[in-house]
Design an enzyme around this catalytic site. Structure first.
Site, short mmCIF file in Angstrom:
data_model
loop_
_atom_site.label_atom_id
_atom_site.label_comp_id
_atom_site.label_asym_id
_atom_site.label_seq_id
_atom_site.Cartn_x
_atom_site.Cartn_y
_atom_site.Cartn_z
N VAL A 42 0.83 -1.20 0.00
CA VAL A 42 0.00 0.00 0.00
C VAL A 42 0.87 1.26 0.00
CG1 VAL A 42 -1.75 1.30 1.26
CG2 VAL A 42 -1.89 -1.21 1.16
N LYS B 139 -7.15 -1.32 10.25
CA LYS B 139 -8.43 -1.78 10.80
C LYS B 139 -8.27 -2.36 12.20
CE LYS B 139 -7.71 -5.91 8.09
NZ LYS B 139 -6.72 -5.37 7.15
N GLY C 34 -2.43 -16.86 -4.45
CA GLY C 34 -2.08 -15.62 -3.75
C GLY C 34 -3.28 -14.87 -3.19
N LYS D 63 -13.45 -5.10 10.93
CA LYS D 63 -14.18 -4.18 10.05
C LYS D 63 -15.62 -4.00 10.54
CE LYS D 63 -11.21 -5.42 6.17
NZ LYS D 63 -11.00 -6.40 5.07
#
Lengths: 431, 431
Positions: free
Chosen positions: B16, B105, B187, B205
């Protein structure tokens, strides 16, 4: 959680306005907690006060202009609709330093740039989530959540009336006129359905979406617009044969061309694959499919019209502008810094589905294929079904400039071997 | 469009973080236009600088704490994940007057209340759209767009790994272990899939969604959590027989009970009708279905994970906090004013699907039905298929407290006439 109440002028008290009033009253406690101060109604401007027995008489007024400029009004909610007098009232509100929440797609699509400029100059907010796709949170996500991304495409089913009609045509095999009559009887279509059926409503929404998505001024007049009145039962049946369904789409795209990027904005019926997320959006629901470079594909789905859903969007905006007022700021405005040109429909790349009745003689397919080639249109698939001395050709093209495709169709109509062009519709969302 | 650049400290540079760096560079012009000032990277904190050859060496540091408190840093992006040291770094950033954008999260679900309080005290922003459902704009719509409405229910597919596994089980008839092995090979599942498969990721979440939706503090520990490891090929086949599909759902509901309203938050596999909008969310996609009193039903759909989609959400938040910084304000914080109690799972109303292999002798159905009745559980539908001396009973109940349903199942397992309880799953979304 305390402080003087923020006072709201409500302009218009039809289906949406009365739902706004009811929800404001029902949720007073929550809204106070969310805003930090109570939000109360200072007045309600209507044309005929005697028609609103549910509204306290002391709140009703026929002088909307006086109401928006009153010193004890902090915020304005405009749910009158239409261009005039909504525009003047909005500008008066800005001049008096008041933020405006509006559900007015026609006005925003017509004159959004000037209205945003007026709000920015006054240092106040102009929010209008309810103007597009009713209750669906869409404009705020486009404007804020995706502010760090590059949008490439926004494709929406943004008109519930036409979606209901097309859904019924697919379910029952009915033609347009029959499905429209049913929608009118059930209250899904207005007595004069022109704004919906001819795509004006969707075009206004497309203009607003394109403006936000591409940071470029786009007005309703920039939108290529075709309605659904010409969609036939044959079109719907042909769509099903190739695994598609017919939807009225509002399509906003960034198009990279030889002379740089431009924005193409169009509303027209199209076949989309039944596997596409938009294909299963039935009845009076709305949905908007968004493609962004980093985020990929997103979809937003919900009720696109109706008093309560629209009021939900209005109140979400009202809480936001009220918070901004408490904080003494204006929220992020709409930017038009990109200023991209709007591409004419003729240059916009599209794909066509074409069904032809042809004479079943050798060489017809070659003649037809030659006509596409002559216009530089590449064919993706052809299906030929023979039936006695006649045959049917079903052709789906690759992407080509829309003008090349429409020119090809014109020529096909003139070919002696072509007995009839039975269905022509654009195709979207095919891989 | 001018002014000194806003400077960002990036904490973490994995999938990210590196996507954030790339997009910030690629979109520098657009972001400047949208924020009103340039946004540039002041430094990147990583554990092993030698592993980031693509990042200019002078930006890299191993001292994250020093970076977030540097005077030339205005904003902090935290994409390290996990509780420590992310929590300390975030608190240090707030103390130093810097807004934080996070994708964390676990931390937000664990300690959101304290972090929000620290941000509010410092007068800065804490935004974390990327923490739930990746690129899908969801937290901002819940927090802002629906701020004028009453949410009643949020139901999401918020974990792509488990959704991929369940999708493959449905497509191929494979069992859980086989589908997990395939997901790992491709993956889609991590080497240690516990966080996904056992529902920890979805529970974090769910806690964040419930907190925002109901203005109530909810932590991951409050969430009833069941993973998908016990979902069998039989469960998936039984679901198909009753027109359903199996999904791992995160469900946040407001439950009205005798002692007032409470919030029920749970993560577990469930059968949902194939006609439900969530049913067609396949593969690694996420979607969240929201019900609100005025807005009605809404759905948000998109990519829930991956570097670029998550970075899109991070950058959207970064533009927002940068705009707030330019305006000298903090955005709307998260409120927990409602402070509703969290209902225990035992009291939460649910519906069950139960498949039983029973002896095909008269009176079995009556015995089974009597067991449901003894627990005050009303049966919605029963299907009985005979096969020689054995028969199958497929029962779907009405809503009842979860404890009554689980107690009924325990008793059925002990009944002599019941040879086996072959499938038990909760059912959601049936009319």
């Amino acid at each position: 959680m305390s402080g003087a109440p923020l006072r709201v002028a409500l302009l218009g008290c039809g289906t949406v306005g009365s739902a706004v009033l009811r929800l404001l009253a029902e949720q007073a406690g929550d809204i106070t907690a969310r805003v930090g101060r109570p939000v109360e109604v200072a007045g309600v401007a209507v044309r005929r006060p005697d028609r609103h027995p549910g509204v306290p008489a002391e709140l009703l007024t026929t002088d909307a202009h006086a109401l928006v400029t009153r010193d004890d009004v902090d915020l304005v909610v405009e749910v009158i609709g239409g261009i005039d007098p909504a525009r003047e009232l909005m500008l008066a509100a800005f001049s008096a330093g008041k933020s405006v929440v509006s559900a007015n797609k026609a006005l925003l699509a017509d004159d959004g740039v000037a209205l945003h400029a007026a709000a920015a100059e006054a240092g106040v907010d102009l929010y209008y989530e309810a103007a597009v796709a009713g209750a669906i949170p869409l404009l705020r996500p486009l404007r804020e959540s995706l502010a760090g991304d590059q949008l490439t495409r926004v494709v929406g089913i943004v008109n519930g009336t036409t979606n209901y009609i097309l859904s019924r045509m697919a379910e029952t095999g009915a033609g347009f006129a029959e499905a429209l009559a049913e929608a009118t009887e059930l209250g899904y279509a207005e007595a004069d359905p022109t704004a919906d059926v001819d795509g004006f409503d969707a075009a206004a929404k497309a203009a607003i979406l394109a403006s936000l998505a591409f940071h470029t001024p786009v007005t309703a007049a920039d939108v290529h617009r075709e309605g659904i009145a010409a969609v036939s039962a044959t079109d719907v049946a042909r769509a099903a044969e190739i695994g598609c369904t017919v939807k009225l789409l509002a399509i906003c795209e960034k198009v990279e061309g030889e002379r740089g990027a431009s924005v193409a904005v169009r509303v027209h019926p199209a076949m989309i694959p039944t596997s596409h997320p938009l294909a299963s959006v039935g009845g009076a629901f709305n949905a908007v499919f968004v493609e962004a470079e980093a985020a990929g594909q997103l979809m937003f789905y919900g009720q696109g019209a109706g008093g309560e859903p629209t009021a939900s969007a209005v109140l979400g905006d009202l809480v936001a502008v009220a918070r901004n007022r408490v904080a003494g700021v204006a929220g992020p405005g709409t930017t038009a810094y990109a200023g991209l040109p709007v591409a004419p429909m003729a240059d916009t790349p599209t794909r066509y589905h074409v069904s032809l009745d042809v004479a079943d003689v050798p060489g017809v397919l070659a003649q037809v294929a030659q006509e596409f080639a002559a216009h530089d249109v590449s064919i993706s698939t052809v299906r030929q079904d023979g039936a006695g001395e006649a045959a049917t050709l079903v052709i789906v093209t690759h992407r080509a400039p829309d003008s090349a495709l429409s020119a090809t169709i014109s020529r096909l109509r003139e070919m002696p071997a072509v007995r009839a062009v039975t269905s022509v519709l654009r195709v979207e969302g095919l891989a």
